[in-house]
Design a protein around this motif. Structure first.
Motif, mmCIF file in Angstrom:
data_model
loop_
_atom_site.group_PDB
_atom_site.id
_atom_site.type_symbol
_atom_site.label_atom_id
_atom_site.label_comp_id
_atom_site.label_asym_id
_atom_site.label_seq_id
_atom_site.Cartn_x
_atom_site.Cartn_y
_atom_site.Cartn_z
ATOM 1 N N MET A 85 13.561 58.721 42.123
ATOM 2 C CA MET A 85 12.858 57.447 42.130
ATOM 3 C C MET A 85 13.321 56.635 43.323
ATOM 4 N N GLU A 86 12.366 56.088 44.107
ATOM 5 C CA GLU A 86 12.717 55.235 45.235
ATOM 6 C C GLU A 86 11.765 54.048 45.304
ATOM 7 N N THR A 87 12.243 52.951 45.899
ATOM 8 C CA THR A 87 11.450 51.734 46.043
ATOM 9 C C THR A 87 10.804 51.714 47.424
ATOM 10 N N GLN A 88 9.512 51.363 47.475
ATOM 11 C CA GLN A 88 8.788 51.311 48.737
ATOM 12 C C GLN A 88 7.946 50.046 48.813
ATOM 13 N N LYS A 89 7.764 49.541 50.037
ATOM 14 C CA LYS A 89 6.794 48.477 50.285
ATOM 15 C C LYS A 89 5.558 49.142 50.855
ATOM 16 N N ILE A 90 4.424 48.969 50.160
ATOM 17 C CA ILE A 90 3.204 49.637 50.594
ATOM 18 C C ILE A 90 2.020 48.690 50.530
ATOM 19 N N ARG A 91 0.919 49.094 51.189
ATOM 20 C CA ARG A 91 -0.341 48.362 51.054
ATOM 21 C C ARG A 91 -0.900 48.606 49.651
ATOM 22 N N ILE A 92 -1.568 47.606 49.124
ATOM 23 C CA ILE A 92 -2.049 47.738 47.751
ATOM 24 C C ILE A 92 -3.029 48.891 47.612
ATOM 25 N N CYS A 152 7.647 47.579 40.668
ATOM 26 C CA CYS A 152 9.051 47.360 40.318
ATOM 27 C C CYS A 152 9.374 45.870 40.277
ATOM 28 N N HIS A 153 8.324 45.016 40.195
ATOM 29 C CA HIS A 153 8.533 43.571 40.070
ATOM 30 C C HIS A 153 7.321 42.953 39.390
ATOM 31 N N ASP A 154 7.507 41.808 38.762
ATOM 32 C CA ASP A 154 6.391 41.068 38.173
ATOM 33 C C ASP A 154 5.558 40.423 39.282
ATOM 34 N N ILE A 155 4.272 40.253 39.013
ATOM 35 C CA ILE A 155 3.391 39.513 39.921
ATOM 36 C C ILE A 155 2.795 38.355 39.139
ATOM 37 N N THR A 156 2.975 37.146 39.687
ATOM 38 C CA THR A 156 2.578 35.922 38.986
ATOM 39 C C THR A 156 1.194 35.457 39.416
ATOM 40 N N GLU A 157 0.457 34.935 38.448
ATOM 41 C CA GLU A 157 -0.857 34.341 38.711
ATOM 42 C C GLU A 157 -0.775 32.845 38.446
ATOM 43 N N ILE A 158 -1.240 32.038 39.405
ATOM 44 C CA ILE A 158 -1.230 30.583 39.255
ATOM 45 C C ILE A 158 -2.659 30.072 39.338
ATOM 46 N N LEU A 159 -3.102 29.423 38.291
ATOM 47 C CA LEU A 159 -4.405 28.752 38.264
ATOM 48 C C LEU A 159 -4.142 27.257 38.124
ATOM 49 N N PRO A 160 -4.263 26.480 39.224
ATOM 50 C CA PRO A 160 -3.901 25.046 39.182
ATOM 51 C C PRO A 160 -4.559 24.316 38.020
ATOM 52 N N GLY A 161 -3.738 23.627 37.262
ATOM 53 C CA GLY A 161 -4.224 22.855 36.133
ATOM 54 C C GLY A 161 -4.538 23.678 34.906
ATOM 55 N N LEU A 184 -5.089 37.628 44.093
ATOM 56 C CA LEU A 184 -3.802 36.947 43.981
ATOM 57 C C LEU A 184 -3.114 36.820 45.339
ATOM 58 N N GLY A 185 -3.824 37.224 46.387
ATOM 59 C CA GLY A 185 -3.261 37.102 47.728
ATOM 60 C C GLY A 185 -2.269 38.178 48.085
ATOM 61 N N LYS A 186 -2.328 39.305 47.387
ATOM 62 C CA LYS A 186 -1.377 40.376 47.641
ATOM 63 C C LYS A 186 -2.005 41.432 48.554
ATOM 64 N N ASN A 187 -1.314 41.683 49.667
ATOM 65 C CA ASN A 187 -1.706 42.767 50.557
ATOM 66 C C ASN A 187 -0.717 43.925 50.490
ATOM 67 N N HIS A 188 0.537 43.572 50.136
ATOM 68 C CA HIS A 188 1.584 44.574 49.995
ATOM 69 C C HIS A 188 2.335 44.339 48.683
ATOM 70 N N ILE A 189 2.875 45.404 48.150
ATOM 71 C CA ILE A 189 3.668 45.310 46.922
ATOM 72 C C ILE A 189 4.847 46.272 47.015
ATOM 73 N N PHE A 190 5.846 46.001 46.198
ATOM 74 C CA PHE A 190 6.956 46.930 46.060
ATOM 75 C C PHE A 190 6.664 47.846 44.862
ATOM 76 N N VAL A 191 6.768 49.136 45.089
ATOM 77 C CA VAL A 191 6.473 50.088 44.025
ATOM 78 C C VAL A 191 7.606 51.103 43.893
ATOM 79 N N LEU A 192 7.601 51.759 42.759
ATOM 80 C CA LEU A 192 8.492 52.888 42.532
ATOM 81 C C LEU A 192 7.692 54.166 42.734
#
Length: 341
Positions: free
Chosen positions: A1-8, A17-26, A50-58
């Protein structure tokens, strides 16, 4: 198992390998994707929003299994007859009863599964009475990924053990009641056994098909037992007269017609209990405590008989650990320690 930063776009089939948060103002701020989530094609558009172009994955290696897949493997290894598994959530899989009945646990195999450091499997107590739709067990693995070798060993335990968690449905048994005691037979005191025993029988889907009253007379009790066998009863409950008093002849009458498994149980209340058989017909001697105490040894043994189990001397002796009732007010049985040693 290894951690990588990749395009979605390259993340399908990989594990966050991390939570991704969603913010809806109000409106809200919360978790849109949880650590351990396996990314699928349908997630790509959401991640972009959610504005994500890259993520950390296992990156899961060939010799590893994702936690959700491992949970399914564990669930299938555990689930026996009349038990189904739920889809995994954070790797946890629940086991649900598909019938009313008696919960049977292979405790040795359960121990072996939990001997793996990264495996968790927990159940309700062995011999619990459960209802259709009730959760009877839960299982999961601890890490996000687990070695495939461990899961293969888990499967081997399942092959060797057979059903680890199963439910034995209660049979529609025909039950005969024999209420002993000269004082009841002559109407000096009112019978209190019949309603208590009838309620216990009917609660598990059985039917009381015959009720007999006899004085403290060994021959007459013996004949009533034989009569109930001829009537086709599956279980015969003989109440009263179970102590060592001179007038208490019920144990002698039972011994004269049935093969006694055990007279006396390490359960309080219920010490003067008798378990016996005439062929495959269970003949159970119930002491006086069964009339005025809500929960006794009968409540530990009768469900097993109603589910078709043959009770052995070892079964009764093993009730000693947990066989002392706390007599809580109000009574919480079966959600208590009684009979759960």
């Amino acid at each position: 198992m290894e951690t990588q930063k990749i395009r979605i776009e390259d993340g399908v089939g990989m594990v966050l390998c991390h939570d991704i948060t969603e913010i809806l103002p109000g409106e809200k701020k919360g978790r849109a994707f949880q650590k351990g989530h396996k990314i699928c094609e349908g997630d790509i558009q959401k991640l972009r929003s959610l504005g994500k172009n890259h993520i950390f994955v296992l990156k899961i290696e060939e010799d590893e299994v994702h936690e959700d897949d491992a949970g399914i493997i564990l669930g299938n290894v555990l689930a026996g007859k009349n038990v189904e598994i739920t889809p995994p959530y954070e790797s946890r899989v629940n086991l649900i009863a598909t019938a009313d009945g008696l919960l049977k646990i292979n405790t040795k195999a359960l121990y072996e599964l939990n001997s793996f450091d990264d495996v968790v499997a927990s159940t309700l107590s062995n011999y619990s009475t459960v209802r259709k739709g009730e959760m009877v067990a839960g299982t999961k693995v601890v890490p996000l990924v687990i070695k495939k070798e461990i899961m293969e060993q888990v499967k081997e335990i399942g092959k060797g053990a057979g059903a680890i968690v199963s439910v034995l449905p209660f049979r529609p048994v025909k039950v005969g009641l024999i209420i002993t005691g000269t004082e009841v037979f002559k109407g000096i005191i009112k019978d209190a056994f019949r309603p208590v025993l009838t309620e216990k029988v009917e609660a598990l889907g059985g039917q009381v098909v015959n009720v007999e009253y006899t004085p403290d007379d060994e021959e007459r009790i013996k004949e009533k037992i034989k009569e109930n066998v001829r009537l086709g009863c599956d279980i015969i409950l003989v109440s009263g007269g179970m102590s060592v008093d001179p007038d208490d002849v019920t144990p002698k009458a039972i011994r004269s017609v049935a093969e006694v498994v055990k007279y006396g149980s390490p359960v309080l209340p219920g010490a003067m209990f008798m378990m016996s058989y005439i062929g495959d017909v269970a003949v159970i001697g119930i002491p006086a405590c069964g009339m005025y105490t809500k929960v006794t040894v009968l409540d530990l043994i009768y469900p097993r008989v109603a589910a078709g189990e043959i009770i052995t001397k070892k079964d009764i002796i093993s009730l000693a650990n947990g066989g002392l009732c706390r007599k809580c007010d109000p009574c919480r049985f079966p959600n208590c320690s009684f009979g759960r040693g």
